[in-house]
Design an enzyme around this catalytic site. Structure first.
Site, PDB file in Angstrom:
ATOM      1  N   LYS A   1      44.779  19.090  28.576  1.00  0.00           N
ATOM      2  CA  LYS A   1      43.538  19.371  27.862  1.00  0.00           C
ATOM      3  C   LYS A   1      43.714  20.521  26.871  1.00  0.00           C
ATOM      4  O   LYS A   1      43.371  20.417  25.699  1.00  0.00           O
ATOM      5  CB  LYS A   1      42.440  19.688  28.880  1.00  0.00           C
ATOM      6  CG  LYS A   1      41.186  20.270  28.304  1.00  0.00           C
ATOM      7  CD  LYS A   1      40.453  19.258  27.442  1.00  0.00           C
ATOM      8  CE  LYS A   1      39.401  19.932  26.605  1.00  0.00           C
ATOM      9  NZ  LYS A   1      38.107  19.351  26.711  1.00  0.00           N
TER      10      LYS A   1
ATOM     11  N   PHE B   1      42.712  15.243  10.954  1.00  0.00           N
ATOM     12  CA  PHE B   1      42.708  16.695  11.187  1.00  0.00           C
ATOM     13  C   PHE B   1      43.607  17.434  10.203  1.00  0.00           C
ATOM     14  O   PHE B   1      44.277  18.397  10.532  1.00  0.00           O
ATOM     15  CB  PHE B   1      43.059  17.021  12.644  1.00  0.00           C
ATOM     16  CG  PHE B   1      41.853  16.858  13.535  1.00  0.00           C
ATOM     17  CD1 PHE B   1      41.254  15.614  13.665  1.00  0.00           C
ATOM     18  CD2 PHE B   1      41.285  17.928  14.186  1.00  0.00           C
ATOM     19  CE1 PHE B   1      40.106  15.447  14.429  1.00  0.00           C
ATOM     20  CE2 PHE B   1      40.135  17.771  14.960  1.00  0.00           C
ATOM     21  CZ  PHE B   1      39.561  16.533  15.076  1.00  0.00           C
TER      22      PHE B   1
ATOM     23  N   GLY C   1      39.685  23.651   4.685  1.00  0.00           N
ATOM     24  CA  GLY C   1      38.342  24.162   4.443  1.00  0.00           C
ATOM     25  C   GLY C   1      38.127  25.476   5.161  1.00  0.00           C
ATOM     26  O   GLY C   1      39.040  26.297   5.272  1.00  0.00           O
TER      27      GLY C   1
ATOM     28  N   CYS D   1      34.947  24.131  21.712  1.00  0.00           N
ATOM     29  CA  CYS D   1      36.236  23.866  22.353  1.00  0.00           C
ATOM     30  C   CYS D   1      37.421  24.587  21.731  1.00  0.00           C
ATOM     31  O   CYS D   1      38.114  25.349  22.408  1.00  0.00           O
ATOM     32  CB  CYS D   1      36.507  22.370  22.366  1.00  0.00           C
ATOM     33  SG  CYS D   1      35.440  21.496  23.513  1.00  0.00           S
TER      34      CYS D   1
HETATM   35  C1  UDX Z   1      37.016  18.875  19.958  1.00  0.00           C
HETATM   36  C2  UDX Z   1      38.089  17.822  20.251  1.00  0.00           C
HETATM   37  O1  UDX Z   1      38.256  16.963  19.117  1.00  0.00           O
HETATM   38  C3  UDX Z   1      37.743  17.040  21.484  1.00  0.00           C
HETATM   39  O2  UDX Z   1      38.747  16.102  21.771  1.00  0.00           O
HETATM   40  C4  UDX Z   1      37.610  18.067  22.602  1.00  0.00           C
HETATM   41  O3  UDX Z   1      37.527  17.538  23.849  1.00  0.00           O
HETATM   42  C5  UDX Z   1      36.467  18.998  22.285  1.00  0.00           C
HETATM   43  O4  UDX Z   1      36.799  19.687  21.087  1.00  0.00           O
HETATM   44  P1  UDX Z   1      34.657  19.001  18.781  1.00  0.00           P
HETATM   45  O5  UDX Z   1      34.704  20.460  19.080  1.00  0.00           O
HETATM   46  O6  UDX Z   1      33.416  18.261  19.077  1.00  0.00           O
HETATM   47  O7  UDX Z   1      35.808  18.242  19.569  1.00  0.00           O
HETATM   48  O8  UDX Z   1      34.934  18.857  17.215  1.00  0.00           O
HETATM   49  P2  UDX Z   1      36.061  18.266  16.260  1.00  0.00           P
HETATM   50  O9  UDX Z   1      35.539  17.058  15.604  1.00  0.00           O
HETATM   51  O10 UDX Z   1      37.365  18.153  16.921  1.00  0.00           O
HETATM   52  O11 UDX Z   1      36.106  19.423  15.154  1.00  0.00           O
HETATM   53  C6  UDX Z   1      36.401  20.770  15.512  1.00  0.00           C
HETATM   54  C7  UDX Z   1      36.335  21.689  14.319  1.00  0.00           C
HETATM   55  O12 UDX Z   1      37.422  21.454  13.441  1.00  0.00           O
HETATM   56  C8  UDX Z   1      35.084  21.569  13.462  1.00  0.00           C
HETATM   57  O13 UDX Z   1      34.608  22.854  13.149  1.00  0.00           O
HETATM   58  C9  UDX Z   1      35.565  20.825  12.225  1.00  0.00           C
HETATM   59  O14 UDX Z   1      34.787  21.162  11.101  1.00  0.00           O
HETATM   60  C10 UDX Z   1      36.973  21.332  12.103  1.00  0.00           C
HETATM   61  N1  UDX Z   1      37.881  20.425  11.387  1.00  0.00           N
HETATM   62  C11 UDX Z   1      38.185  19.200  11.916  1.00  0.00           C
HETATM   63  C12 UDX Z   1      38.491  20.822  10.197  1.00  0.00           C
HETATM   64  O15 UDX Z   1      38.241  21.942   9.714  1.00  0.00           O
HETATM   65  N2  UDX Z   1      39.364  19.976   9.570  1.00  0.00           N
HETATM   66  C13 UDX Z   1      39.696  18.767  10.069  1.00  0.00           C
HETATM   67  O16 UDX Z   1      40.505  18.060   9.460  1.00  0.00           O
HETATM   68  C14 UDX Z   1      39.071  18.351  11.275  1.00  0.00           C
END
Ligand code: UDX
Length: 464
Positions: free
Chosen positions: A230, A275, A279, A286
């Site tokens: 995890k 990912f 930005g 998380c």
């Molecule tokens: C995350 C994990 O993806 C998930 O598997 C885990 O169990 C919980 O944490 P979450 O926190 O809901 O999920 O959001 P996620 O969609 O992963 O985005 C996390 C952060 O990264 C956001 O602030 C998003 O804006 C940022 N992000 C994501 C980026 O800045 N660039 C990207 O390319 C992708």
């Protein structure tokens, strides 16, 4: 009424993880009891109202009224096959996760077990390495203190649910990870997830199955490895984003465009395209917490984790860099009015925990800017979170706007912090006309650059 394969499940904690998991399990055919201490939450849930903003949740709640119930006590444990612990693990001051609520839940669950019963207790909460051992110990001891005998297996079953697409992730996971020492526990969990592993549940019309997806693998490990999976998964995703953000900074120096670089590297199947959006960086409940916890675990063992630390550092720097950019564009932010578009840590949620947007607000206030903020759903949450971050007095300086056009009136710059789809549909000429100084910094490389410039804006993205 039990149909084949249906199990009795108790979910302790109806927060983000507990609620979406409970609803999903009821949907695939299990009898689920959601347990929470918060009476207001229970009241809402009984009216099929979701206490959180999660697409599809209310629809699913309505589809399973006879299989999903909510209560404030653990009586249902006695006849349960399986108990999922999904309570919160807030960070301690050293970054590690606090497992007090997990242990309390384990103790309470053990008190509710029937003498002679057989149970599988599943830890869903994200917990520090070794916590499953501790949960097993707490249960064992409680059962012994009661002077009864019960067969209890403990398993770790981490969740990988993204907020905003949690139900989709629940029904169509990339994999299911189960860490347990007892083969019986592994089999119980395999039975629990069988409809998902075989993709044999009826597909909800509002959650279509992705095309050409292989069946999710069921990955079984020892409990410690499952706990680490995890943390390692989230840390890896966080550092993937930080990596592209580091490259974005270099793009700005050398005159490259990070979106092209991301496409150019992401098409390598070993790297993968997701990912890699540069930005403002990552926030949420998380990534910040889990990377801090991972590095705290390393420290416990006297083991440095420089890559994880660097990912955190780069993430912090991203917000600072954006403020520096404003400072340059406006020749100083003191006394300027800056409007922030978006406060949620990402679109599709009203969650503002560790949101980069809030950190931006904090940095701007520190530099004596006037800050206005807008968000389609997260204004109230943001107000509370900001009060905790910068104090009630400073928050009273922030203007909370219900309309982006109103926010733009007389402003010196706008910053897009959360890529809400609605923001792409804004009338940029109307915004530009309202402003004192039409500057727009796109912190997510999200807005249509041509249209924004054509409206008269000075436009800047990240890494281009
Ligand atoms: C995350 C994990 O993806 C998930 O598997 C885990 O169990 C919980 O944490 P979450 O926190 O809901 O999920 O959001 P996620 O969609 O992963 O985005 C996390 C952060 O990264 C956001 O602030 C998003 O804006 C940022 N992000 C994501 C980026 O800045 N660039 C990207 O390319 C992708």
């Amino acid at each position: 009424m039990h149909h084949t394969g249906s199990m009795n499940v108790v979910v302790v904690g109806t927060g983000y993880v507990g609620l979406t998991t409970g609803v999903g399990l009821a949907y695939i055919g299990h009898q689920v009891m959601g347990v929470d201490k918060d009476p207001q939450k229970l009241e809402k849930l009984r009216r099929f109202e979701s206490p959180i903003h999660e697409p599809g949740l209310e629809e699913l709640l309505r589809l399973v009224p006879d299989r999903l119930r909510f209560t404030d006590n653990l009586d249902a444990v006695a006849d349960a096959d399986l108990i999922l612990i999904a309570v919160g693990t807030p960070p301690k001051s050293n970054g590690n996760a606090n497992t007090r609520y997990v242990e309390t839940a384990a103790r309470e669950v053990a008190k509710a077990m029937r003498p002679g019963g057989t149970y599988t207790v599943v830890v869903k909460s994200t917990v520090p390495i070794g916590s499953n051992r501790r949960v097993a110990h707490v249960i064992d001891r409680t059962v012994r203190e009661r002077g009864i005998k019960a067969t209890v297996h403990v398993a770790s079953n981490p969740e990988f649910l993204r907020e905003g697409t949690a139900l989709y992730d629940m029904l169509y996971p990339d994999r299911i990870v189960v860490g347990a020492d007892a083969p019986e526990a592994v089999e119980t969990l395999r039975r629990l997830y069988r409809p998902i592993l075989e993709q044999s549940f009826p597909i909800p019309e509002f959650l279509p199955r992705p095309e050409s997806r292989p069946l999710p693998p069921f990955i079984t490990t020892d409990p410690i490895s499952a706990e680490l999976i995890k943390y390692a998964a989230n840390a890896f995703l966080a550092l993937k984003i930080s990596f592209i953000n580091e490259i974005a900074g270099l793009c700005e120096k050398v005159g490259a465009d990070v979106r092209d670089v991301a496409r150019g590297i992401g098409t390598d199947s070993r790297i993968g395209p997701r990912f890699l959006a540069a930005g403002l960086g990552w926030g949420g409940s998380c990534f910040p917490k889990d990377t801090a916890a991972l590095s705290a675990v390393g420290q416990e063992y006297g083991y440095d984790m420089p890559i994880v630390e660097a990912a955190r550092m780069v993430n912090q720097r991203q917000r600072q860099r954006l403020v520096d950019k404003l400072q340059e564009l406006l020749k100083g932010v003191r006394g300027r009015t800056v409007g922030i578009l978006g406060l949620a840590f990402k679109p599709g949620t009203d969650d503002v925990r560790e949101s980069p947007a809030l950190e931006l607000v904090r940095l701007l206030l520190e530099r004596d800017a006037h800050v206005r903020v807008h968000d389609p759903v997260a204004l109230a949450n943001a107000q509370n979170a900001l009060a905790a971050m910068v104090g009630v007095e400073d928050v009273s300086e922030v203007e909370f706007c219900h309309d982006p056009y109103e926010m733009a009136v007389g402003a010196d710059a706008l910053v897009l912090a959360t890529e809400w789809p609605d923001y792409r549909e804004l009338e940029f000429d109307k915004l530009a006309r309202a402003m004192r100084n039409p500057v727009l910094v796109d912190g997510r490389n999200f807005l249509p650059e041509e249209a924004v410039r054509a409206a008269g804006f000075v436009y800047q993205g990240v890494g281009r």
